[in-house]
Design a protein around this motif. Sequence first.
Motif, mmCIF file in Angstrom:
data_model
loop_
_atom_site.group_PDB
_atom_site.id
_atom_site.type_symbol
_atom_site.label_atom_id
_atom_site.label_comp_id
_atom_site.label_asym_id
_atom_site.label_seq_id
_atom_site.Cartn_x
_atom_site.Cartn_y
_atom_site.Cartn_z
ATOM 1 N N THR A 141 59.063 123.745 135.826
ATOM 2 C CA THR A 141 59.830 123.920 136.084
ATOM 3 C C THR A 141 60.074 125.435 136.942
ATOM 4 N N SER A 187 63.161 121.546 143.538
ATOM 5 C CA SER A 187 64.157 121.520 143.887
ATOM 6 C C SER A 187 64.056 121.884 145.180
ATOM 7 N N GLN A 230 70.663 117.765 140.248
ATOM 8 C CA GLN A 230 70.065 119.067 139.399
ATOM 9 C C GLN A 230 71.477 118.407 138.050
ATOM 10 N N GLU A 231 72.360 119.008 138.770
ATOM 11 C CA GLU A 231 73.933 119.038 137.693
ATOM 12 C C GLU A 231 74.702 118.541 138.297
ATOM 13 N N GLN A 238 76.544 113.188 134.301
ATOM 14 C CA GLN A 238 75.564 112.409 135.094
ATOM 15 C C GLN A 238 75.273 110.916 135.284
ATOM 16 N N ASP A 274 67.426 114.133 142.164
ATOM 17 C CA ASP A 274 66.480 115.376 140.985
ATOM 18 C C ASP A 274 67.053 115.389 139.613
ATOM 19 N N GLU A 275 66.228 114.837 139.252
ATOM 20 C CA GLU A 275 66.493 114.747 137.564
ATOM 21 C C GLU A 275 67.746 114.037 136.965
ATOM 22 N N LYS A 321 68.708 112.861 133.441
ATOM 23 C CA LYS A 321 68.455 113.919 132.726
ATOM 24 C C LYS A 321 69.628 114.273 131.244
ATOM 25 N N THR A 381 61.484 114.548 138.324
ATOM 26 C CA THR A 381 61.404 114.237 137.759
ATOM 27 C C THR A 381 60.880 114.811 136.412
ATOM 28 N N SER A 398 66.259 128.177 139.128
ATOM 29 C CA SER A 398 66.176 126.235 138.622
ATOM 30 C C SER A 398 67.079 126.458 137.376
ATOM 31 N N ARG A 400 66.218 119.972 131.089
ATOM 32 C CA ARG A 400 65.515 119.811 132.097
ATOM 33 C C ARG A 400 64.522 120.742 132.391
#
Length: 491
Positions: free
Chosen positions: A39, A44, A92-93, A153, A171-172, A175, A203, A391, A419
């Motif tokens: 992280t 990202s 990611q979010e 997600q 991005d992920e 998750k 990832t 991040s 995350r």
Amino acid sequence: MKPLLKTEALEIRTATAQLVQPLSIALYPGRVLTIIGETGSGKSLFAQGIVGNLPPGLHARGRVEFGTGFSEEGRAGGRQALWGRDIAVLPQEPWLSLDPTMRALGQVSETYRYVRGTGAEASHRLARQDMARMGLEHAEAKFPFQLSGGMAQRLAFAATHAGGAQIMIADEPTKGLDSARIGEVVELLQAGLANGGALLIITHNIEVARRLGGDVMIMHKGKVVESGSAEQVLSRPAQEYTRQLLDADPKRWAPRSRPIFTNEAVVQVNDLAVARGGHTLFEGLSFKTRRGEIVGVTGPSGCGKSTLGDVILGLMNAREGTVTTQAGAPRVAFQKLYQDPVAAFPPSVTLARNLTDLVSLHRLDSSRIDVLLQRLRLEPSLLNRLPGNVSGGELQRFSLLRVLLLKPVFIFADEPSSRLDLITQQEMIELLVETARENATAVLLVSHDEALIDAVSDQRIRLGSLNPSTNTAEHADTLTRLQPYPRVKRA
């Protein structure tokens, strides 16, 4: 063969510092490039530099080219015209890519209609097919805030995938998903590759990287430390850092001794039944969480894991049953680590101000901030940033710091490491367990990672959405099926 995506010496900088060293890649049709790293390593940021949506105060240098013939300097903004049609981005979010005022089905169907130009009727039909494939057929009329983190997600992925862009930057993307849903997402990503697309994926999930194959890059502190085929890098790593990353997989954690808890229960749940939207999530659930005990909760996405914690914290009501908490403990002593840390921080207040206000409001020891920053490997300079400018993994560690400042008696940790990279995850979970033991804090730990829960929990709760009566509790190595109980009203 011409690459669909190419970067030439692309670097990410602030006005005074280099965050990502110059990096050149070439991504060809049918190929996947997976970036793995700690992280805050710059993964990202590199992806955002390609897309052209870096946070304020950051800028890209170098060049970005696409197979359509489009090419521009990293600082330029012409790439925004390609969003959705030529290049799809899954952040990611999920909350950053979903419209909070639009129901789930409309979020997918509008991509078909306005990005691909499909007719209204066909757009709705295709959207329903996509949502059914992702296990979201019962969520068509729901708003994003009514969905679990894993469901949100999957919805974000469906809406992004519907655009049909040849290049996807994810991005992920897995998750917060259980193993079955992860498999479905991997299959969809592979289908895009089979149709001549290309995938750049970030990832922390080593298994996802193995299944996708292709090429892998390992990043650390803004630079690539190892690269090669997925089979080579993930099976025969050449660098010590890569080996450390792989060894931090929960499947390789050393077994822990499980103490015997004879002290009082911080939380006692009796005959609990919970429903949401007219659908029973679980029923007949009973267990105790004692001081210093780690209780792990597992189950598929949408089965009620997060809801269980919210009921214990008094954030929502149960249909039946009782929840009894430790007598005399103030409400602030019962804390939640959110699955999506972005939703837990005010976006316009710096992290420093957020912590200062917390210390002032509850008359806390401010000197513990520096100690916790060091233990969580958070740079003090990050305190001056807004939550959106760090991040997701760094923000999740700030969430834990904020909770630990309050010295709680109970922590509901909802996917607190989803995350985080493997190394940081191990450090954070170890800190959570150490804190629980040292301060006699009870922890209800939710995770989709069975290996992680096996490694740290003293008691297990298994929830399943298909048949609420088959939920089980497990203490030590003995599995006990919960039997039906007389139904009582919540106290």
